[in-house]
Motif scaffolding. Structure first.
Motif, PDB file in Angstrom:
ATOM      1  N   LEU A  10     -48.694  19.949 -32.766  1.00 32.12           N
ATOM      2  CA  LEU A  10     -48.182  20.657 -31.456  1.00 32.12           C
ATOM      3  C   LEU A  10     -49.400  21.690 -30.827  1.00 32.12           C
ATOM      4  O   LEU A  10     -49.472  21.476 -29.716  1.00 32.12           O
ATOM      5  N   ASP A  65     -51.585  19.536 -28.386  1.00 32.74           N
ATOM      6  CA  ASP A  65     -50.354  18.690 -27.489  1.00 32.74           C
ATOM      7  C   ASP A  65     -49.677  17.410 -28.026  1.00 32.74           C
ATOM      8  O   ASP A  65     -49.576  16.682 -27.167  1.00 32.74           O
ATOM      9  N   VAL A  85     -46.520  15.578 -30.140  1.00 30.02           N
ATOM     10  CA  VAL A  85     -45.222  15.973 -30.644  1.00 30.02           C
ATOM     11  C   VAL A  85     -45.081  14.872 -32.033  1.00 30.02           C
ATOM     12  O   VAL A  85     -45.294  13.635 -31.720  1.00 30.02           O
ATOM     13  N   LYS A 106     -47.252  15.693 -25.787  1.00 26.33           N
ATOM     14  CA  LYS A 106     -46.282  16.698 -25.659  1.00 26.33           C
ATOM     15  C   LYS A 106     -45.838  16.766 -23.807  1.00 26.33           C
ATOM     16  O   LYS A 106     -44.553  17.055 -23.723  1.00 26.33           O
TER      17      LYS A 106
END
Ligand code: TMP
Length: 234
Positions: A167, A170, A172, A203
Motif C-alpha cells: 500500500l 500504491d 492493493v 490503488k
C-alpha cells in the motif's frame, strides 16, 4: 557454492541440489501456465522479476520475524534457499473477493471482505489442487496441528506486513498464495511471492498488475510485472 543435479522442475521454477546439503538453488523461469497447466505461455523476463521480487519480500518478512527459506540472490534468475520439505498445502489469503472466491460465492470481484479469509488447498496437480479444511489436513496427515497453527499465525502476519508494504507503494494486495516447508523440524515460509502468486491492483486505477493479465489475456503482461518491481524498488 556449487550447483549440482536438478532435484525438481515445476511450472515456473527449477530446484537444484548444491554441495551444501542444507541449501538448494532455485532458478526462476519465464514459463507461465494457468488453469492447472491448460494454458501455456511465457512472460519475457518474468523469471528475473519474480526472483528479485521474492528475494526482496522474503527479506522484508524476515525483518518482521517471519522465518523464510531465503538466503541470498546469486544472479538475475537464481537464489540460494534453505533445504526444505514442502508441505503439500497451498495457503490462500484473501482481503478482497476475486478469482475463484468471487465465482464460488457469487460476489462481485472487488468486494472487500469484512475479515481476512484463509483457505487451504491440497497441492496435487492431478486432482487440480482441491480445496480442503483443517479436518482433512489432520485426517490425511498433511501437517500436524502444531504446524497448522504456526502456518495460520504466520499467514495472517505475512498479510499484515505485505499489505502495508504494498500500500505504501500504491498497490492493493487483493489475495495471494503461500507455501510452507519444514526445515530442521520447524515450519518456514518457502516457494515464492510474486505477481504469479499474488493479485496486485493499482490503488488508484484498480488496474491489475499481476498474472491475471496473462490468465485473462488482458495485454501488457510484461509491463505490469516490471511496474510492480519498479514500485517495490522505490
Ligand atoms: P484463485 O482466486 O484462482 O483461487 O487464486 C487465489 C490466489 O492464489 C491468487 O492470488 C493467485 C494464486 N494462485 C497461485 O499462486 N497458484 C495457483 O495455482 C492458483 C490457482 C492461484
Amino acid at each position: 557454492m556449487k550447483k549440482l543435479d536438478m532435484l525438481y522442475e515445476g511450472k515456473a521454477k527449477k530446484v537444484y541440489k548444491t554441495d551444501d546439503s542444507s541449501r538448494y538453488i532455485i532458478e526462476y523461469k519465464d514459463d507461465a501456465t494457468a488453469f492447472n497447466g491448460e494454458k501455456k505461455g511465457s512472460i519475457l523476463e518474468k523469471g528475473i522479476i519474480n526472483n528479485k521480487m521474492s528475494g526482496l519480500l522474503f527479506k522484508v518478512l524476515e525483518e518482521k520475524g517471519i522465518p523464510t527459506h531465503f538466503e541470498e540472490l546469486i544472479n538475475d534468475r537464481e537464489m540460494i534457499v534453505k533445504e526444505v520439505e514442502i508441505l503439500p498445502i497451498e495457503v490462500i489469503v484473501r482481503n478482497i473477493a476475486a478469482g475463484s472466491l468471487a465465482e464460488r460465492l457469487g460476489l462481485e470481484e472487488g468486494t472487500k471482505m469484512k475479515k481476512t479469509v484463509l483457505e487451504f488447498c491440497y497441492k496435487d496437480d492431478e486432482l487440480g489442487d482441491p480445496m480442503i479444511n483443517e479436518y482433512h489436513i489432520d485426517a490425511i496427515e498433511l501437517a500436524t496441528k502444531n504446524e497448522i497453527e504456526n502456518i495460520k499465525n504466520y499467514s495472517f502476519k505475512i498479510n499484515e506486513v505485505l499489505s502495508e508494504y504494498f500500500l505504501e507503494r500504491d498497490i492493493v494486495l487483493v489475495d495471494f498464495k503461500l507455501e510452507f516447508g519444514i526445515h530442521k523440524g520447524e515450519v518456514i515460509l518457502a516457494d515464492e511471492i510474486s505477481p504469479d502468486t499474488c493479485r496486485l491492483w493499482d490503488k488508484n486505477t484498480r488496474e491489475k498488475l499481476d498474472k491475471d493479465r496473462f490468465r485473462r489475456d488482458l495485454g501488457n503482461v510484461e509491463e505490469s510485472y516490471k511496474e510492480v518491481l519498479k514500485r517495490l524498488n522505490n
